[in-house]
Design a protein around this motif. Sequence first.
Motif, PDB file in Angstrom:
ATOM      1  N   LEU A   5       4.899   2.583   0.103  1.00  0.00           N
ATOM      2  CA  LEU A   5       3.495   2.500  -0.256  1.00  0.00           C
ATOM      3  C   LEU A   5       2.629   2.836   0.948  1.00  0.00           C
ATOM      4  CD1 LEU A   5       3.392  -0.669  -2.503  1.00  0.00           C
ATOM      5  CD2 LEU A   5       3.708   1.710  -3.132  1.00  0.00           C
ATOM      6  N   GLU A  62      -2.225  -0.593   1.041  1.00  0.00           N
ATOM      7  CA  GLU A  62      -1.851  -0.990  -0.306  1.00  0.00           C
ATOM      8  C   GLU A  62      -0.748  -2.037  -0.292  1.00  0.00           C
ATOM      9  OE1 GLU A  62      -3.100   2.760  -3.026  1.00  0.00           O
ATOM     10  OE2 GLU A  62      -1.022   2.152  -2.962  1.00  0.00           O
ATOM     11  N   SER A  96       2.302   3.392  -5.576  1.00  0.00           N
ATOM     12  CA  SER A  96       1.103   2.567  -5.406  1.00  0.00           C
ATOM     13  C   SER A  96       1.289   1.231  -6.102  1.00  0.00           C
ATOM     14  CB  SER A  96      -0.116   3.292  -5.992  1.00  0.00           C
ATOM     15  OG  SER A  96      -1.254   2.467  -6.016  1.00  0.00           O
TER      16      SER A  96
END
Length: 711
Positions: free
Chosen positions: A211, A215, A178
């Motif tokens: 990811l 994001e 993330s």
Amino acid sequence: FLFSPQEVVSEESEEESNGVNLMEFSDEILLHILSYVPCTDLVLNVRRTCRKLATLCLDKSLTHTVLLQKDYKVNKDKVKQLMRDIGKEIYQLNMAGCYWLPSSTIDHVTRCKNLVKLNLSGCHVTSLRLSKMLSTLQHLRSLAIDVNPGFDASQLSSECKATLSRVLELKQTLYTPSYGVVPCCTSLEKLLLYFEILDRSREGFMLSGQLMVGESNVPHYQNLRIFYARLAPGYVNQEVVRLYLAVLSDRTPENLHAFLISAPGSFAETGATKNLLDSMARNVRLDALQLPKAWINGSGLLQHLKFNNPFYFSFSRCTLSGGHLIQRVINGGKDLKSLTSLNLSGCVHCLAPESLFRKAEDDIDSSILESLVVSCCNLRHLNLSAAHHHSSESIGNHLCQLLSRLKHLLSLALPVCSITDVAASVEKPPTAPNLVPQTFGRKVRIGIQTYPRNLGDQASQKIESSVFWALMGSLRFLETLEIIGSSFSSAMPRNEPAIRNSLPPCVRAQSVGDSEVAAISQLTYLQSLTLAQLPNILTGSGLVNIGLQCQHLRTLSLANLGMMGKVVYMSALMDMLKHCKCLRDLRLEQPYFCAGAQFFQALSHCSSLQRLCIVSRSGTLQSDAVMSFMANCLEVIMCHMFMGESLTVCKNLQQSIVRSFQAERPALNVVIFPLLHEDLTEVIRDVPMRHLDEITLFKSRVAEEPPNLWW
């Protein structure tokens, strides 16, 4: 310190009878005394004792910064009351590593409207709770958080994002792929990233470093001054950090002055990272540098990078030769008085002119070390571990003699083979009638160990004019010392099964033993000591000297001392522990260690002990002794034992400890498990990162990071 009104009244009465009253001291002196008391005790206990203390305990100097990160007795009710009483007066709040507090505790931080710095690393925080909290903290400029599986940046409110846009310093620990809150922090000047993502889920599925959709917001690095990334082992961590670096490779911040990436193992250079480094060489002047070894080895990068007033360098595990170190980093003896921290751990050729035809065990070139010492005369932290640094027979050019010139050293890490006298290393190691081979062969019956009880007797066995004795005498203000065998590896690596076989110690290290350990007792201000793979420990007598003389010792780590088939230093260790009143952390790693009643009785003298870790292949324990120890040592909140006992014995003891002490010790963390069990890695992943990183896993910690990287 915990005060009650009755205690204060009785103390005052006693003091008045002796002509001394604590309350007659000036406010300045009392405030200085109170600064050593945990804030929770000040606000919830001490201020209720009398009117004068009620006023002083709420002084801005005591409430401006609240540190809860190692207040293991704090619970959710205390935090709630603390925030209710002084929340508006708190400007800096550190709750790092408070893993035992429920996530609802974070809700009370909203009372701290004036917060400027907030550290929640290791705390349980969901996306929604983070959003609600940050929406009220408009003055926040420094933030540390964890990003766990399930984190969703889309749940952050516009008010939360507005707060994040003003944050200048961000420390983010990632347990899932993330960007976290980085894209929202558009004014970042300092970014610290800790990648702790596992390659496999608990169910055994391989994880991807890509990811998730939604994001892919671009991080804003235009104002960045410090970029730091530390990677745990695993390819997923490498994939994710490359995504963070991709933006940097497009445009390097003009004000960047510290660029640090700590990556274990192999982390290959790519076209994007090469472009980033080329851009840095053209556009910035650095004050701190650390790069993966593959990015430095065989490249001319260091020749092109420009430095301003460097304070930290790490070339850990690089094949950098001493010639390149002097020419490209120190500029042939350039004045580097600004350098305070240098990590050359695992840099096996850093004290040799070249590495092409050199063997790792060859003698060092003392002129290179001398140039280093002269140029970097203000070094405070130096790591030379995990390498064979053998001194030649030249008089006055021994490594210990040259290092003795560094009078400002506060922490030092050396390989065992570097501290031996050259004459002693070529002779046959001392023998004793009860010495047995350092192997795992058939056990030899030996008698009760005897050892000299004071420094004078010990010195009679080893002349105090040895180079290591002289070095310890010259570094009187040293606070951290690590002496680690160059071939030592812990039986407990991070993400793999336990290591069953260890490499033999270096031949030059064979003579290092009790007298060298006794020399350490000269370090009056020593706070942290690590000794690993000292083969010639016969009785451990030097440990007793350390216990008697080093009264500030707070952290002790001992591993593979003396012969491997028996713990020859047990008697001395028990004698030492009786004097360690300030000891808080104890880590022992030794095959065949017997954690029995006598050991725990001696350990009970360590009244300040908080964390205990024992790693022992074929080691044994006595459950009753452990329970008695836990009952006597009220400050212990961490008990990790990885021994040779059966799974049933381990589980029963762990459950008994938790059942008996968890209620009164909210931070209690207990892991008792067979060292060679196939599920050890699954058990390790549940250990709080604070304990795992600081004590459970063995590693060299000197100059691991730049000093004062985070508050």
